[in-house]
Write a protein that holds these residues in place. Structure first.
Motif, PDB file in Angstrom:
ATOM      1  N   SER A  15      60.576 117.251 110.543  1.00 26.14           N
ATOM      2  CA  SER A  15      60.290 115.814 110.529  1.00 26.14           C
ATOM      3  C   SER A  15      59.337 115.411 111.654  1.00 26.14           C
ATOM      4  N   LEU A  16      59.244 116.252 112.686  1.00 25.43           N
ATOM      5  CA  LEU A  16      58.362 115.943 113.807  1.00 25.43           C
ATOM      6  C   LEU A  16      56.988 116.595 113.646  1.00 25.43           C
ATOM      7  N   PRO A  38      57.265 116.826 106.113  1.00 28.24           N
ATOM      8  CA  PRO A  38      57.700 116.091 107.310  1.00 28.24           C
ATOM      9  C   PRO A  38      58.193 114.680 106.991  1.00 28.24           C
ATOM     10  N   LEU A  39      57.515 113.976 106.132  1.00 25.89           N
ATOM     11  CA  LEU A  39      57.948 112.626 105.807  1.00 25.89           C
ATOM     12  C   LEU A  39      59.278 112.662 105.059  1.00 25.89           C
ATOM     13  N   ALA A  40      59.411 113.611 104.126  1.00 25.07           N
ATOM     14  CA  ALA A  40      60.668 113.764 103.398  1.00 25.07           C
ATOM     15  C   ALA A  40      61.805 114.056 104.366  1.00 25.07           C
ATOM     16  N   LEU A  50      55.839 111.505 115.917  1.00 26.14           N
ATOM     17  CA  LEU A  50      56.883 110.522 115.622  1.00 26.14           C
ATOM     18  C   LEU A  50      56.443 109.557 114.525  1.00 26.14           C
ATOM     19  N   GLY A  51      55.245 109.775 114.037  1.00 26.74           N
ATOM     20  CA  GLY A  51      54.674 108.874 113.036  1.00 26.74           C
ATOM     21  C   GLY A  51      55.506 108.767 111.780  1.00 26.74           C
ATOM     22  N   ASN A  52      56.135 109.884 111.363  1.00 23.32           N
ATOM     23  CA  ASN A  52      56.938 109.838 110.150  1.00 23.32           C
ATOM     24  C   ASN A  52      58.077 108.835 110.283  1.00 23.32           C
TER      25      ASN A  52
END
Lengths: 380, 306
Positions: free
Chosen positions: B45-46, B276-278, B74-76
């Motif tokens: 995720s990062l 990452p977004l998931a 940390l954008g996600n």
């Protein structure tokens, strides 16, 4: 036929007064569960202020009868009146009756206080009055310190008090108690028996209790109904039930008893003569008219028997045998005496002398005696 | 108590000699199949998506011989938190979870109560009827609902034949269809813990309540209901948690308006290949679900303390 204590001068007890109105009237009540007849045509009157016990072995129908009074069950047949009102079809929540359950059935999610208050809340009693009544009940049963605790945080004896407080809180006219002392240990039980009686005398509520413990029933009750197989066998005071049982069943259920089978062969005034096995001849007080040849059972309590040389009256009955067993219980000793190959007779004697000086030993031949008025003639 | 869900607690009370093995084994299991995957998902995720194998960047990179560069994206998370679409999906998922849990409770409580108070010989057959659908594939059962709910499906034809409606109801591919499917599928998870609780209810307590002047309905409210609270909580958690993350039912029965996190997650992961977004979505969902769970447990242990 019910005997009563022969005390002419004593004031009549309420159940002996023909003008008294029964507080609870049970008339021809039966309760069948399918094929099982838990109660069979039971009729019973209970009077105000009584401490009434239903006594019997398990499955005799005593708890069924209590549940019918509480309204937790309805009779298959017959009617029940409480205080002149026919309550047969009245649901439990409308009856002026409260019950103390055998398992206590305290609400586990409520504090002691909330448990006691529960019934009052249902009555919509104002808050101030409610708090007052709860305090009164907690004081009465000495459980004020426990008010904020929950049932699983207190002991069995304390739970019993909470259950009692809860069932008394609504000031019921009739309190039903299902084996109230069943879950207590023996010492606490004896203590609580006396307390219950004192409490009942103080608040003047009619108590109906169910018990299988004859000692408990004897200690507490004004009257006892002995039940068996869904029927009431005898209703009388503890003394009368013990001294004058009306049947073999009652005689052997209450205390221990020696039963001699025989046939009536003569009458002399108030006494009849009974011929038993092994040429045993007994003379017994019996006012009931019995024809010659009637088979009867003679019941003699072990403590009514004495050793022979001791105070032998002219009309006393006698039976001889050999001591087979002695049980020393401290205050009394129990002797089992073999009087015939078929019959063992039990005799109890108070240990008035130190044990070392006891007169009887195993294997000794003895003759026992009892007077005509100490044996009861049973035909049922 | 929800703590009972933790196998570890149950096991750790028994079999003293092998205590360490005993405590260790479930923890090892949790470490291997819960904590480790969690760390991996957290790490992804990062990262940032890339078209490669694996489809996300590494967090660490050697810039030169001695410098290790750590890049945390940390954008996600900010996207997931701030984007209207995701926020709507989260809210909708929680809402669907809440409504479905209530639906299951309203239908499941009477069912559980009826089974628990049924004559002994009826209980097992009745319970079997609750459990039996599990023997068929979950997917097939959800598909079956399409056949029932669609325009010329069983339900509409039945209602048309009765003359209750003039034209077919549009149920399939709406939020209503999702509710129907979810409540149907998750009902056993509500009924079973409630049954377990209600069948243990001491019926003499209800007799005592009646004896003290309580009508049956009030006795239910003041005795049965409070005592079945642990069952209600257990059932609600068993329904609420999986429903919030549910994917299959909204995908098959729901329409364009049934935005749910599970579906979003699927799209990001498989269609957009944005792992990452998931992962960030999955973690936010986890956080959302852990909070009420912990709160409930706290509340319950406080109840027990009193």
């Amino acid at each position: 036929m019910a005997h009563s204590d022969a005390q002419g001068q004593a004031p009549l007890a309420v159940w002996q007064d023909p003008t008294a109105k029964p507080y609870v009237r049970i008339e021809g009540v039966s309760r069948h569960f399918g094929e099982v007849h838990a109660l069979n045509d039971v009729s019973l009157d209970i009077y105000q202020g009584e401490f009434f016990s239903l006594l019997g072995g398990s499955g005799c129908g005593k708890t069924t009868l209590l549940r019918l009074l509480a309204g937790l069950d309805t009779p298959t047949q017959g009617r029940i009146w409480i205080d002149g009102v026919d309550v047969t079809d009245m649901p439990a929540y409308r009856r002026p009756v409260n019950m103390m359950f055998q398992s206590y059935a305290l609400f586990p999610h409520m504090t002691v206080e909330a448990n006691v208050e529960f019934g009052l809340r249902q009555e919509k009693m104002p808050k101030v009055e409610r708090a007052e009544r709860v305090g009164e009940m907690l004081d009465l049963l000495h459980i004020g310190d426990l008010r904020k605790r929950r049932p699983d945080q207190i002991s069995g004896g304390q739970r019993q008090r909470v259950a009692l407080a809860r069932s008394l809180a609504k000031h019921p006219k009739l309190l039903l108690l299902d084996e109230p002392l069943g879950a207590l240990d023996k010492k606490l039980r004896t203590h609580t028996q006396f307390e219950l009686v004192k409490l009942q005398e103080r608040i003047g509520i009619t108590f109906v209790t169910v018990t299988h413990d004859q000692e408990e029933a004897m200690t507490m009750s004004s009257r006892i109904a002995v039940m068996d197989a869904g029927q009431i066998i005898q209703v009388d005071t503890p003394g009368a039930i013990y001294e004058y049982p009306n049947s073999r069943m009652v005689a052997s259920f209450i205390g221990s008893v020696n039963l001699f089978e025989g046939k009536v062969f003569g009458r002399e005034g108030d006494d009849i003569l009974v011929a038993g096995d092994d040429r045993l001849v007994m003379r017994l007080r019996c006012l009931q008219p019995l024809s010659l040849g009637t088979p009867v059972t003679v019941a003699v309590r072990p403590e009514k028997m004495r050793l022979c040389p001791e105070c032998q009256g002219p009309g006393d009955n006698r039976v001889g045998g050999r001591v087979e067993d002695i049980a020393y219980l401290g205050n009394v000793s129990i002797f089992h005496v073999r009087v015939s190959p078929k019959q063992l007779v039990t005799m109890t004697m108070a240990n008035t002398q130190p044990r070392t000086e006891q007169v009887l030993t195993w294997g000794q031949e003895v003759t026992m005696t009892w007077s005509a008025v100490c044996g009861v003639v049973l035909t049922e | 108590m929800p703590g009972e869900f933790l196998i570890t607690r149950l096991l750790s009370r028994r079999w003293r000699p092998g205590r360490w093995l005993n405590i260790g084994l479930p923890y090892f299991w949790l470490l291997l199949f819960f904590f480790l995957p969690f760390v991996i998902v957290f790490q992804i995720s990062l990262a940032e998506p890339q078209i490669a194998q694996p489809p996300y960047t590494a967090l660490t990179e050697w810039v030169d011989e001695a410098v290790l560069q750590i890049r945390l994206n940390l954008g996600n998370f900010t996207l997931v938190m701030e984007d209207e679409l995701y926020r709507a999906a989260f809210l909708n998922s929680l809402w669907v979870g809440l409504v479905s849990t209530l639906g299951c409770l309203l239908i499941g409580y009477p069912m559980a109560y009826a089974i628990a108070t049924a004559p002994e010989r009826w209980r097992v057959p009745l319970l079997m009827m609750i459990i039996l659908p599990f023997w068929t594939s979950f997917l097939i059962r959800v598909y079956a609902w399409i056949g029932i709910l669609k325009g010329n499906g069983l339900l509409n034809n039945f209602l048309l034949a009765l003359g209750l409606i003039d034209e077919p109801l549009a149920i399939l591919h709406t939020q209503t269809a999702v509710y129907i499917g979810v409540v149907y599928s998750y009902l056993p998870f509500m009924v079973l813990p409630l049954y377990a609780n209600l069948s243990r209810l001491d019926l003499t307590l209800l007799e005592a309540a009646a004896d003290l002047g309580c009508r049956p309905w009030r006795a239910f409210l003041r005795v049965t209901l409070p005592l079945s609270l642990p069952g209600i909580l257990a059932g609600s958690l068993l329904v609420f948690i999986p429903v919030v993350g549910e994917f299959v039912i909204p995908d098959l029965l729901g329409g364009p308006d049934s935005l749910m996190v599970g579906r979003m997650l699927w799209t990001e992961f498989f269609s957009n290949k944005d792992w990452p977004l998931a992962s960030a979505l999955a973690l936010v969902l986890l956080a959302l679900l852990v909070v009420p769970f912990v709160a409930l447990q706290r509340w319950q242990s406080r109840l027990e303390m009193e």
